[in-house]
Design a protein around this motif. Structure first.
Motif, mmCIF file in Angstrom:
data_model
loop_
_atom_site.group_PDB
_atom_site.id
_atom_site.type_symbol
_atom_site.label_atom_id
_atom_site.label_comp_id
_atom_site.label_asym_id
_atom_site.label_seq_id
_atom_site.Cartn_x
_atom_site.Cartn_y
_atom_site.Cartn_z
ATOM 1 N N ARG A 198 0.832 -1.202 0.000
ATOM 2 C CA ARG A 198 0.000 0.000 0.000
ATOM 3 C C ARG A 198 0.866 1.251 0.000
ATOM 4 O O ARG A 198 0.606 2.197 -0.747
ATOM 5 N N LEU A 199 1.910 1.252 0.828
ATOM 6 C CA LEU A 199 2.807 2.399 0.879
ATOM 7 C C LEU A 199 3.572 2.551 -0.435
ATOM 8 O O LEU A 199 3.801 3.673 -0.897
ATOM 9 N N ALA A 200 3.953 1.403 -1.025
ATOM 10 C CA ALA A 200 4.685 1.462 -2.293
ATOM 11 C C ALA A 200 3.817 2.044 -3.400
ATOM 12 O O ALA A 200 4.297 2.805 -4.255
ATOM 13 N N SER A 201 2.536 1.699 -3.394
ATOM 14 C CA SER A 201 1.644 2.232 -4.421
ATOM 15 C C SER A 201 1.429 3.733 -4.263
ATOM 16 O O SER A 201 1.223 4.456 -5.235
ATOM 17 N N ARG A 202 1.491 4.217 -3.020
ATOM 18 C CA ARG A 202 1.298 5.643 -2.766
ATOM 19 C C ARG A 202 2.551 6.449 -3.106
ATOM 20 O O ARG A 202 2.471 7.594 -3.576
ATOM 21 N N THR A 203 3.734 5.857 -2.875
ATOM 22 C CA THR A 203 4.982 6.566 -3.113
ATOM 23 C C THR A 203 5.547 6.311 -4.500
ATOM 24 O O THR A 203 6.473 7.023 -4.933
ATOM 25 N N GLY A 204 5.047 5.281 -5.175
ATOM 26 C CA GLY A 204 5.567 4.954 -6.507
ATOM 27 C C GLY A 204 6.815 4.126 -6.476
ATOM 28 O O GLY A 204 7.411 3.854 -7.528
ATOM 29 N N ARG A 205 7.239 3.678 -5.304
ATOM 30 C CA ARG A 205 8.436 2.850 -5.178
ATOM 31 C C ARG A 205 8.029 1.368 -5.126
ATOM 32 O O ARG A 205 6.989 1.028 -4.557
ATOM 33 N N PRO A 206 8.889 0.489 -5.662
ATOM 34 C CA PRO A 206 8.582 -0.946 -5.597
ATOM 35 C C PRO A 206 8.680 -1.426 -4.160
ATOM 36 O O PRO A 206 9.531 -0.938 -3.389
#
Length: 204
Positions: A194-202
């Motif tokens: 979820r955090l990766a999808s918000r920040t754009g990081r894998p």
């Protein structure tokens, strides 16, 4: 002879692998090895669908974490299948009401499904993937053996299924800590995605 032992055994097996139960019963009936199998389970479309879904489960059931996702998706399917098969067997025999057979088959399937799903969560805490394959193969062979045995010795098969169910529930109780660890790890992974999808990081 009462069909209750066969209903109980098929319910237990349905909680582990419902598609294998439908496929095996249908084959036994279609080949004339048993007169206790209703014609609805022997229909070609039922056998083909059960066979395809059994193959899908045979693959998914041996992949770590995929097996638990598959189990979660079958939390309703397996008990419903156990109730359905039980009701059909009762209707074929006439020695037990469809409602009673459905309740026995469905509740037994739900209990054995809980054991299977919980055990897999515990197994998935292990870092190596081979335990999943071993456990899955043991489950497949166990279902095939018990259902086949039940066709010819239903009372003895029901006793074995009952012992396995009680033993499984006991093991599940002992594995509670590992199951909690699995659930925490899965929640952590979801949060990371979820955090990766918000920040754009894998995700890590």
């Amino acid at each position: 002879m009462s069909v209750l032992p066969l209903v109980f055994t098929s319910g237990w097996a349905s909680g582990v692998n419902a598609y294998a139960v439908v496929l095996l019963l249908g084959v036994f009936g279609a080949t004339g090895l048993s007169d206790d199998v209703p014609e609805s389970l022997q229909r070609p479309e039922i056998l083909i669908a059960a066979g395809v879904l059994f193959l899908c489960e045979a693959v998914a059931d041996k992949i770590p974490y995929v097996d638990s996702a598959w189990d979660a998706a079958h939390t309703v399917i397996r008990p419903v299948a156990g109730a359905w098969v039980g009701a059909l067997l009762a209707g074929q025999s006439g020695s037990l009401s469809d409602v009673t057979a459905g309740l026995v088959g469905g509740s037994t399937a739900l209990a054995s499904h809980a054991v299977k799903a919980g055990t897999r969560m515990a197994v998935n805490t292990s870092p190596e993937p081979f335990s999943n394959v071993i456990v899955s193969l043991a489950e497949d062979l166990g279902v095939a053996g018990i259902v086949t045995f039940a066709m010819f010795h239903p009372e003895a098969a029901a006793i074995i299924a009952g012992v396995l169910l009680v033993a499984g529930l006991g093991v599940l109780f002992l594995l509670v800590s590992r199951i909690r660890r699995f659930l925490r790890r899965r929640a952590q992974r979801r949060e990371e995605r979820r955090l990766a999808s918000r920040t754009g990081r894998p995700p890590p």
